[in-house]
Motif scaffolding. Structure first.
Motif, mmCIF file in Angstrom:
data_model
loop_
_atom_site.group_PDB
_atom_site.id
_atom_site.type_symbol
_atom_site.label_atom_id
_atom_site.label_comp_id
_atom_site.label_asym_id
_atom_site.label_seq_id
_atom_site.Cartn_x
_atom_site.Cartn_y
_atom_site.Cartn_z
ATOM 1 N N ALA A 138 2.435 17.227 39.507
ATOM 2 C CA ALA A 138 2.588 16.517 40.888
ATOM 3 C C ALA A 138 3.682 16.633 41.694
ATOM 4 N N SER A 187 0.316 18.348 46.748
ATOM 5 C CA SER A 187 0.318 18.150 45.505
ATOM 6 C C SER A 187 -0.509 18.971 44.605
ATOM 7 N N THR A 199 -4.910 15.015 40.724
ATOM 8 C CA THR A 199 -3.446 15.081 40.757
ATOM 9 C C THR A 199 -2.910 13.502 40.583
ATOM 10 N N GLN A 200 -1.610 13.503 40.246
ATOM 11 C CA GLN A 200 -0.869 12.273 40.215
ATOM 12 C C GLN A 200 -0.602 11.578 41.489
ATOM 13 N N ALA A 201 -0.774 10.393 41.824
ATOM 14 C CA ALA A 201 -0.604 9.594 42.778
ATOM 15 C C ALA A 201 0.038 8.192 42.137
ATOM 16 N N VAL A 207 -9.880 13.078 43.535
ATOM 17 C CA VAL A 207 -10.329 13.053 45.023
ATOM 18 C C VAL A 207 -11.641 13.529 45.361
ATOM 19 N N ASN A 265 0.242 6.894 47.455
ATOM 20 C CA ASN A 265 1.583 7.646 47.789
ATOM 21 C C ASN A 265 1.115 9.006 47.042
ATOM 22 N N PHE A 266 0.846 10.252 47.694
ATOM 23 C CA PHE A 266 0.784 11.496 47.209
ATOM 24 C C PHE A 266 1.919 12.268 47.460
ATOM 25 N N PHE A 293 -2.128 16.622 52.177
ATOM 26 C CA PHE A 293 -2.415 15.294 52.578
ATOM 27 C C PHE A 293 -1.839 15.057 54.007
#
Length: 402
Positions: free
Chosen positions: A5, A266, A277-279, A290, A338-339, A398
């Protein structure tokens, strides 16, 4: 499970992938607002059925992954999801470019579709980053009417989020989308109607990585064909989804006119198939898939409870294994995803999805039968950001929409 991430600083490398593309290459995405009644009341029972059916899509993707790799997916929660019949799946440079597609809302904020052409036959098709294959209803595309169609002799079978199943023969044919074209692109011709014709949508165009494909290994997703045949300048595509009109899908470049500031990046692991992905959601760390083919945001019920506990003014209730929350429509709670270190705070249109008993329903739902340890991040997030899918550098970008 080892998803990176990492925040990737700066802009795209000097490869001109950030060059803006012209609007005359756009294709519309059509939406319809499912589960919302005329009085804006949310049909909770219908939405609950939808989420149970959505799980079948992800179970199918998990089985496809197992078929291609021989391994369990690292997100898999329930081993039984792999045991539901793994036999379903046995079965030039100066033209490089980019295209901007106007996206039409054909499924009331669930499906985003644009026009494509196979073998000279054009129809609307849903662009879904949560699956891998192009599959169409019978009648929309007829390989017998195409001089360039070739049968692979291979069959496919897969499930989708509305609970339907598509099965049939895999063909290859000449393909066109916007100003881009490629030859020998794989298309699954379903023997039965698996997608509602409402709005004119006739199929699914998967845009995930190939390990989620229901097709045999030699038949890749359509965007792979565009890249391999150098029809696109760069291996990137970009969704900018908006309430009402103006939604676009850009293929082969990044349209910088769609967002403010600079994207944050990310990384994703393409071997895992999903754009994952991690968020963070309100400070709670999650694995995020996503998915442009999903409506509101859903996650494992225990993690969603943790997120709900950080909000004030919520009233929660359960329906057939799903956990929902409502709030006073005049006092919406703060929701922030939050990304890559950047906060994306939800606007008014993103926080709620219809009403229940005079209160607004939060656009986050928990599920106790979600087949993977990950959240499905759908339209409710997309409506506030322009999202870039980069297959060249295996990352997601993003940026806030303009």
């Amino acid at each position: 499970m080892k998803l990176l991430a990492a925040l990737i600083a700066g802009l795209f490398a000097a490869s001109a992938v950030s060059a803006s593309v012209k609007n005359d290459h756009e294709i519309e995405l059509v939406r319809r607002k499912m589960f919302i009644k005329d009085d804006n009341e949310l049909d909770i029972k219908a939405l609950s059925r939808h989420y149970k059916a959505m799980n079948s899509k992800y179970k199918s993707m998990m089985r496809n992954y197992h078929h291609h790799t021989g391994k369990q997916h690292p997100f898999l929660r329930f081993l039984s999801d792999l045991l539901d019949s793994d036999d379903d799946n046995n079965n030039n440079k100066d033209k490089r470019s980019a295209t901007n597609l106007l996206l039409q809302d054909v499924m009331q904020e669930q499906l985003w579709a644009g026009q494509v052409t196979f073998g000279g036959q054009s129809f609307l098709i849903d662009f879904d980053t949560g699956s891998a294959d192009v599959i169409v209803n019978p009648g929309a595309y007829d390989p017998r009417k195409s001089q360039s169609a070739k049968s692979s002799g291979k069959t496919f079978r897969t499930s989708y989020g509305d609970g339907t199943t598509a099965q049939g023969m895999v063909y290859t044919d000449d393909f066109k989308i916007g100003s881009l074209s490629a030859s020998n692109v794989a298309v699954g011709h379903s023997d039965q109607t698996f997608l509602d014709h409402e709005g004119g949508n006739e199929g699914i165009a998967g845009m995930s990585f190939s390990t989620l494909s229901a097709f045999p290994g030699n038949y890749k997703p359509f965007f792979y064909s565009l890249m391999e045949q150098k029809s696109v300048s760069h291996g990137v595509f970009q969704f900018t989804l908006k309430k009402g009109k103006g939604s676009t899908l850009t293929l082969g470049a990044v349209d910088t006119s769609k967002y403010s500031g600079e994207p944050v990046w990310s990384s994703v692991n393409p071997e895992q198939g999903f754009w994952a992905t991690q968020a963070f959601v309100n400070g709670v760390k999650i694995n995020a898939i996503v998915d442009s083919g999903s409506t509101i945001i859903t996650g494992p019920i225990d993690q969603v409870r943790q997120v709900f506990s950080k909000m004030s003014g919520l009233q929660t209730f359960s329906q057939q294994g799903q956990l929902f929350a409502t709030f006073d429509c005049n006092s919406p709670p703060d929701v922030t995803m939050n990304f890559a270190g950047k906060d994306f705070k939800f606007g008014k249109d993103q926080v709620g999805y219809g009403k229940q008993g005079g209160r607004c329903v939060l656009s986050i739902c928990g599920q106790d039968q979600l087949p993977m340890d990950a959240w499905i991040v759908g339209d409710s997030f997309f409506l506030g950001a322009s999202v870039i899918f980069d297959m060249e550098q295996n990352r997601l970008g993003f940026a806030p929409q303009k």
